[in-house]
Structures are given as structure tokens and as C-alpha cells.
Design a protein around this motif. Structure first.
Motif, PDB file in Angstrom:
ATOM      1  N   ASN A 172      22.385   5.666  14.944  1.00 24.20           N
ATOM      2  CA  ASN A 172      21.018   5.302  15.303  1.00 24.20           C
ATOM      3  C   ASN A 172      20.054   5.981  14.350  1.00 24.20           C
ATOM      4  OD1 ASN A 172      18.719   4.431  16.792  1.00 24.20           O
ATOM      5  ND2 ASN A 172      18.688   6.370  17.904  1.00 24.20           N
ATOM      6  N   GLU A 173      19.015   5.275  13.968  1.00 23.74           N
ATOM      7  CA  GLU A 173      17.931   5.900  13.208  1.00 23.74           C
ATOM      8  C   GLU A 173      16.610   5.296  13.667  1.00 23.74           C
ATOM      9  OE1 GLU A 173      17.616   4.936   8.962  1.00 23.74           O
ATOM     10  OE2 GLU A 173      19.442   3.754   9.182  1.00 23.74           O
ATOM     11  N   THR A 174      15.636   6.167  13.814  1.00 18.22           N
ATOM     12  CA  THR A 174      14.354   5.716  14.335  1.00 18.22           C
ATOM     13  C   THR A 174      13.253   6.656  13.870  1.00 18.22           C
ATOM     14  OG1 THR A 174      13.172   5.088  16.352  1.00 18.22           O
ATOM     15  CG2 THR A 174      14.558   7.038  16.481  1.00 18.22           C
ATOM     16  N   THR A 175      12.010   6.225  14.066  1.00 23.78           N
ATOM     17  CA  THR A 175      10.844   6.999  13.668  1.00 23.78           C
ATOM     18  C   THR A 175       9.821   6.966  14.791  1.00 23.78           C
ATOM     19  OG1 THR A 175      11.168   6.446  11.326  1.00 23.78           O
ATOM     20  CG2 THR A 175       8.994   7.230  11.961  1.00 23.78           C
ATOM     21  N   SER A 176       9.179   8.090  15.046  1.00 22.67           N
ATOM     22  CA  SER A 176       8.147   8.134  16.075  1.00 22.67           C
ATOM     23  C   SER A 176       6.888   7.436  15.573  1.00 22.67           C
ATOM     24  CB  SER A 176       7.814   9.584  16.437  1.00 22.67           C
ATOM     25  OG  SER A 176       7.021  10.182  15.413  1.00 22.67           O
ATOM     26  N   ASN A 177       5.942   7.256  16.452  1.00 22.36           N
ATOM     27  CA  ASN A 177       4.668   6.642  16.057  1.00 22.36           C
ATOM     28  C   ASN A 177       3.906   7.476  15.040  1.00 22.36           C
ATOM     29  OD1 ASN A 177       5.097   4.499  17.834  1.00 22.36           O
ATOM     30  ND2 ASN A 177       4.070   5.534  19.526  1.00 22.36           N
ATOM     31  N   TYR A 178       4.292   8.749  14.934  1.00 19.87           N
ATOM     32  CA  TYR A 178       3.574   9.656  14.033  1.00 19.87           C
ATOM     33  C   TYR A 178       4.472  10.166  12.910  1.00 19.87           C
ATOM     34  CZ  TYR A 178       0.269   9.331  17.817  1.00 19.87           C
ATOM     35  OH  TYR A 178      -0.602   8.836  18.772  1.00 19.87           O
ATOM     36  N   LYS A 179       5.510   9.366  12.583  1.00 18.79           N
ATOM     37  CA  LYS A 179       6.334   9.558  11.393  1.00 18.79           C
ATOM     38  C   LYS A 179       7.250  10.775  11.457  1.00 18.79           C
ATOM     39  CE  LYS A 179       3.185   7.031   8.370  1.00 18.79           C
ATOM     40  NZ  LYS A 179       2.376   7.036   7.125  1.00 18.79           N
ATOM     41  N   SER A 180       7.725  11.104  12.632  1.00 14.66           N
ATOM     42  CA  SER A 180       8.858  12.020  12.743  1.00 14.66           C
ATOM     43  C   SER A 180      10.125  11.180  12.650  1.00 14.66           C
ATOM     44  CB  SER A 180       8.830  12.777  14.073  1.00 14.66           C
ATOM     45  OG  SER A 180       7.772  13.706  14.102  1.00 14.66           O
ATOM     46  N   ASN A 181      11.047  11.579  11.785  1.00 10.81           N
ATOM     47  CA  ASN A 181      12.235  10.775  11.510  1.00 10.81           C
ATOM     48  C   ASN A 181      13.471  11.375  12.178  1.00 10.81           C
ATOM     49  OD1 ASN A 181      10.787   8.996   9.745  1.00 10.81           O
ATOM     50  ND2 ASN A 181      10.811  10.630   8.230  1.00 10.81           N
ATOM     51  N   PHE A 182      14.378  10.492  12.603  1.00 14.29           N
ATOM     52  CA  PHE A 182      15.545  10.915  13.375  1.00 14.29           C
ATOM     53  C   PHE A 182      16.721  10.016  13.024  1.00 14.29           C
ATOM     54  CE2 PHE A 182      18.353  10.591  16.985  1.00 14.29           C
ATOM     55  CZ  PHE A 182      18.409  11.868  17.528  1.00 14.29           C
ATOM     56  N   GLN A 220      33.207  13.899   9.836  1.00 15.85           N
ATOM     57  CA  GLN A 220      34.053  15.068  10.097  1.00 15.85           C
ATOM     58  C   GLN A 220      34.448  15.156  11.581  1.00 15.85           C
ATOM     59  OE1 GLN A 220      35.165  17.315   7.833  1.00 15.85           O
ATOM     60  NE2 GLN A 220      34.040  16.522   6.073  1.00 15.85           N
ATOM     61  N   ASP A 221      34.442  13.996  12.266  1.00 14.99           N
ATOM     62  CA  ASP A 221      34.746  13.940  13.705  1.00 14.99           C
ATOM     63  C   ASP A 221      33.773  14.772  14.535  1.00 14.99           C
ATOM     64  OD1 ASP A 221      36.990  12.246  13.436  1.00 14.99           O
ATOM     65  OD2 ASP A 221      38.239  13.959  12.878  1.00 14.99           O
ATOM     66  N   ILE A 222      32.537  14.894  14.043  1.00 14.51           N
ATOM     67  CA  ILE A 222      31.480  15.622  14.738  1.00 14.51           C
ATOM     68  C   ILE A 222      30.251  14.733  14.825  1.00 14.51           C
ATOM     69  CG2 ILE A 222      29.897  17.603  14.595  1.00 14.51           C
ATOM     70  CD1 ILE A 222      32.114  19.191  13.297  1.00 14.51           C
ATOM     71  N   ASN A 223      29.536  14.844  15.918  1.00 13.96           N
ATOM     72  CA  ASN A 223      28.282  14.121  16.102  1.00 13.96           C
ATOM     73  C   ASN A 223      27.130  14.943  15.515  1.00 13.96           C
ATOM     74  OD1 ASN A 223      26.622  11.977  17.455  1.00 13.96           O
ATOM     75  ND2 ASN A 223      25.827  13.757  18.553  1.00 13.96           N
ATOM     76  N   PHE A 224      26.293  14.289  14.702  1.00 13.86           N
ATOM     77  CA  PHE A 224      25.171  14.966  14.057  1.00 13.86           C
ATOM     78  C   PHE A 224      23.852  14.295  14.424  1.00 13.86           C
ATOM     79  CE2 PHE A 224      28.650  16.280  11.367  1.00 13.86           C
ATOM     80  CZ  PHE A 224      28.298  17.528  10.898  1.00 13.86           C
ATOM     81  N   TYR A 225      22.825  15.127  14.606  1.00 17.69           N
ATOM     82  CA  TYR A 225      21.455  14.647  14.710  1.00 17.69           C
ATOM     83  C   TYR A 225      20.649  15.284  13.572  1.00 17.69           C
ATOM     84  CZ  TYR A 225      22.602  13.310  19.551  1.00 17.69           C
ATOM     85  OH  TYR A 225      23.168  12.749  20.678  1.00 17.69           O
ATOM     86  N   ALA A 226      20.067  14.458  12.715  1.00 22.16           N
ATOM     87  CA  ALA A 226      19.228  14.945  11.617  1.00 22.16           C
ATOM     88  C   ALA A 226      17.781  14.589  11.919  1.00 22.16           C
ATOM     89  CB  ALA A 226      19.667  14.324  10.294  1.00 22.16           C
ATOM     90  N   VAL A 227      16.885  15.561  11.786  1.00 22.43           N
ATOM     91  CA  VAL A 227      15.486  15.319  12.140  1.00 22.43           C
ATOM     92  C   VAL A 227      14.561  15.837  11.048  1.00 22.43           C
ATOM     93  CG1 VAL A 227      16.059  15.574  14.579  1.00 22.43           C
ATOM     94  CG2 VAL A 227      15.094  17.508  13.366  1.00 22.43           C
ATOM     95  N   PHE A 279       9.748  13.674  21.450  1.00 21.12           N
ATOM     96  CA  PHE A 279      10.438  12.519  20.870  1.00 21.12           C
ATOM     97  C   PHE A 279      11.859  12.902  20.460  1.00 21.12           C
ATOM     98  CE2 PHE A 279      11.503  10.801  16.618  1.00 21.12           C
ATOM     99  CZ  PHE A 279      11.698   9.464  16.922  1.00 21.12           C
ATOM    100  N   VAL A 280      12.012  14.040  19.791  1.00 22.79           N
ATOM    101  CA  VAL A 280      13.327  14.494  19.335  1.00 22.79           C
ATOM    102  C   VAL A 280      14.222  14.844  20.525  1.00 22.79           C
ATOM    103  CG1 VAL A 280      14.546  16.346  18.111  1.00 22.79           C
ATOM    104  CG2 VAL A 280      12.502  15.299  17.094  1.00 22.79           C
ATOM    105  N   ASN A 281      13.701  15.620  21.450  1.00 21.51           N
ATOM    106  CA  ASN A 281      14.520  16.056  22.591  1.00 21.51           C
ATOM    107  C   ASN A 281      15.033  14.880  23.420  1.00 21.51           C
ATOM    108  OD1 ASN A 281      14.386  18.850  22.117  1.00 21.51           O
ATOM    109  ND2 ASN A 281      12.400  19.010  23.133  1.00 21.51           N
TER     110      ASN A 281
END
Length: 283
Positions: free
Chosen positions: A153-163, A169-176, A192-194
Motif C-alpha cells: 500500500n502507498e498513500t499520501t495525506s491531504n498535507y503531503k505526508s507520504n506512507f 526479507q519476510d518482514i513487514n515494513f512501513y516507510a513514512v 494519519f500515520v498511526n
């Protein structure tokens, strides 16, 4: 009169930092603008203009001890094996690319996330490193992995925070990459991130949060994740500004079911943000 003004300035700064903090949008702006190192510097500067500066020096010493207790870490790193996973995050400040990141890191990690990087073509890197995996998002986050990469999944907030949520590597990652605009309350963007962080096991969160470690907006993450540098880093936790330890804006958080072996902050003048890397082991 100057003595009264002097005391009023110091009291106001201490109240903002230790009491008001992020209790309101206006207070949060002052809280971020005047971190403890800046307050210590202001206290010392103000003491120069006083004949009786003993109490200023004592206060500066107490604040210095508080800052060191909060931010300075000493840990014995564990041995790193080939099966352990090296994870790197870097805010590359609009000019750098993967090659710069590899050089700054003194090697190719297992997973690398870049934000606010310069212009480059993924195809060129893919041709140069055909055995590895690259992904560039139009939202300003780019990812490298030694193993196959799955974008969930990739998305952006209304104020340009990116996620971006991805797996490798068989691991789940969240990049913000949280918006740095002073016009946008951090409460909105960290909310938004939480809200997007659903997995709390076998998971790594990394990025430029644009709030310091002390921020209350990171409390939700702190409940389920360990801060990589606080757990296994050495030196000052702060990653900004130009190798001066003012604010810890860049973070790697590791879920509590994964072992953090070693964490480093890589100082560089290629960006105003230090690079952060950690080594983790799956149980």
C-alpha cells in the motif's frame, strides 16, 4: 530590568519545554523550535550579560545532565552474522540517490529507504545492480532491497505526508515521510500515520517523522515497538541538523518480537539529516 527580562525568558522556555510541550498547535511550534540543547545555549548566552551568573551556570549544568540522560546512549553491540538484516534509512535532502546512500553507508545494506532524494532513473540502477530490487514512488519514497520486494500500500495525506507499506526479507515494513510544513499540525499527520500502522509483529517502521522522540504523537508507536537507537545505539540520538544533535527526527522502530543487535547513526555532510541504520535478527 534586564535581570527580570532574563529570568522571564528562561522561565518561558522551561515552561514550554517541560510543561506545555504539544498541548496546543502554538505550543508545539515553540516546543520544536527550542529543544533542550538550544535552551542550554540561550541560558549560557544570557549569563554573559550578568555579573552574578552562578545560578545560570548551575541551571545550564542541570539541563545538560537531563539532556544527556535522555539522548546519549552507550551500548555494547552484539555480533552481526550474515543472516542478520541490515536496515538503513536516510533523508537525502533532494540531491542524493542510491549510489550516494551506498557510499555513505560504506556498503550495500539488505534494506534501504530514501526520502526527499534527488532525481534518478530506477532502470539505470536496475541495470547496474541486476540481482537487486529497486522501487521509486511518485510520492517521494524510494526503496532498495536485496530480496524481492512487494508493495502492499502507498498513500499520501491531504498535507503531503507520504506512507508506503511493503514486504521484503519476510518482514513487514512501513516507510513514512511526514510533512515538514509548519502550517500543518503534527497531530494531524502523525494521526494519519498511526491509523495506517496495522501490524505490530514482525514489523519495522522507519522514516522522517518530523517530530522528536519525546513527542506525544509517537506514544502509540512506543507501545508496540522499540526505538532502534535507544535500544542499541551509541552517542546522541538526535539526527538533525548538519551533524549538530538538535532534534531526533529520523527514526527506526522495531516490533518487540524482533531482536535489535546494533544501531548506528552515520554522520554526513551530504544531507542535513544523519543516516540511521540498524541490524535486526528474526527470532
Amino acid at each position: 530590568m534586564f535581570s527580570i527580562i532574563n529570568v522571564a525568558i528562561i522561565l518561558a522556555l522551561l515552561i514550554i519545554h517541560f510543561v506545555l510541550k504539544e498541548s496546543s498547535y502554538q505550543a508545539s511550534l515553540y516546543f520544536y523550535t527550542f529543544p533542550l540543547p538550544i535552551i542550554i545555549l540561550i541560558v549560557l548566552i544570557l549569563s554573559v550579560f550578568l555579573k552574578k551568573r552562578k545560578y545560570h551556570l548551575i541551571l545550564a549544568g542541570v539541563l545538560l545532565l537531563i539532556w544527556l540522560g535522555r539522548s546519549f546512549r552507550i551500548h555494547i553491540a552484539e555480533d552481526i552474522e550474515e543472516t542478520d538484516i541490515e536496515v538503513v534509512f536516510w533523508n537525502a535532502t533532494h540531491e542524493r540517490n542510491f549510489e550516494d546512500a551506498f557510499n555513505t553507508n560504506n556498503g550495500i545494506p539488505d534494506v534501504l529507504v530514501l526520502v526527499e532524494h534527488g532525481k534518478f532513473k530506477v532502470k539505470e540502477f536496475q541495470q547496474k545492480y541486476p540481482d537487486y530490487n529497486f522501487y521509486r514512488s511518485i510520492r517521494g519514497i524510494s526503496i532498495f532491497s536485496r530480496t524481492p520486494l512487494k508493495i502492499i500500500n502507498e498513500t499520501t495525506s491531504n498535507y503531503k505526508s507520504n506512507f508506503i507499506n511493503f514486504e521484503t526479507q519476510d518482514i513487514n515494513f512501513y516507510a513514512v515521510d511526514v510533512s515538514a510544513s509548519m502550517d500543518v499540525p503534527r497531530e494531524w499527520e502523525l494521526g494519519f500515520v498511526n491509523a495506517l500502522i496495522q501490524e505490530t509483529n514482525n514489523t519495522v517502521i522507519l522514516g522522517d517523522f518530523n517530530v522528536p522522540y519525546e513527542s506525544m504523537y509517537l506514544d502509540t508507536i512506543k507501545t508496540n515497538f522499540n526505538h532502534a537507537f535507544s535500544e542499541k545505539g551509541n552517542g546522541f540520538r538526535e539526527t538533525w541538523f548538519w551533524n549538530i544533535p538538535l532534534l531526533s527526527l529520523d527514526h527506526i522502530w522495531v516490533s518487540k518480537d524482533l531482536d535489535i543487535l546494533k544501531t548506528e547513526k552515520v554522520a554526513t555532510f551530504k544531507s542535513d539529516h544523519s543516516m540511521v541504520k540498524t541490524f535486526i535478527k528474526k527470532n
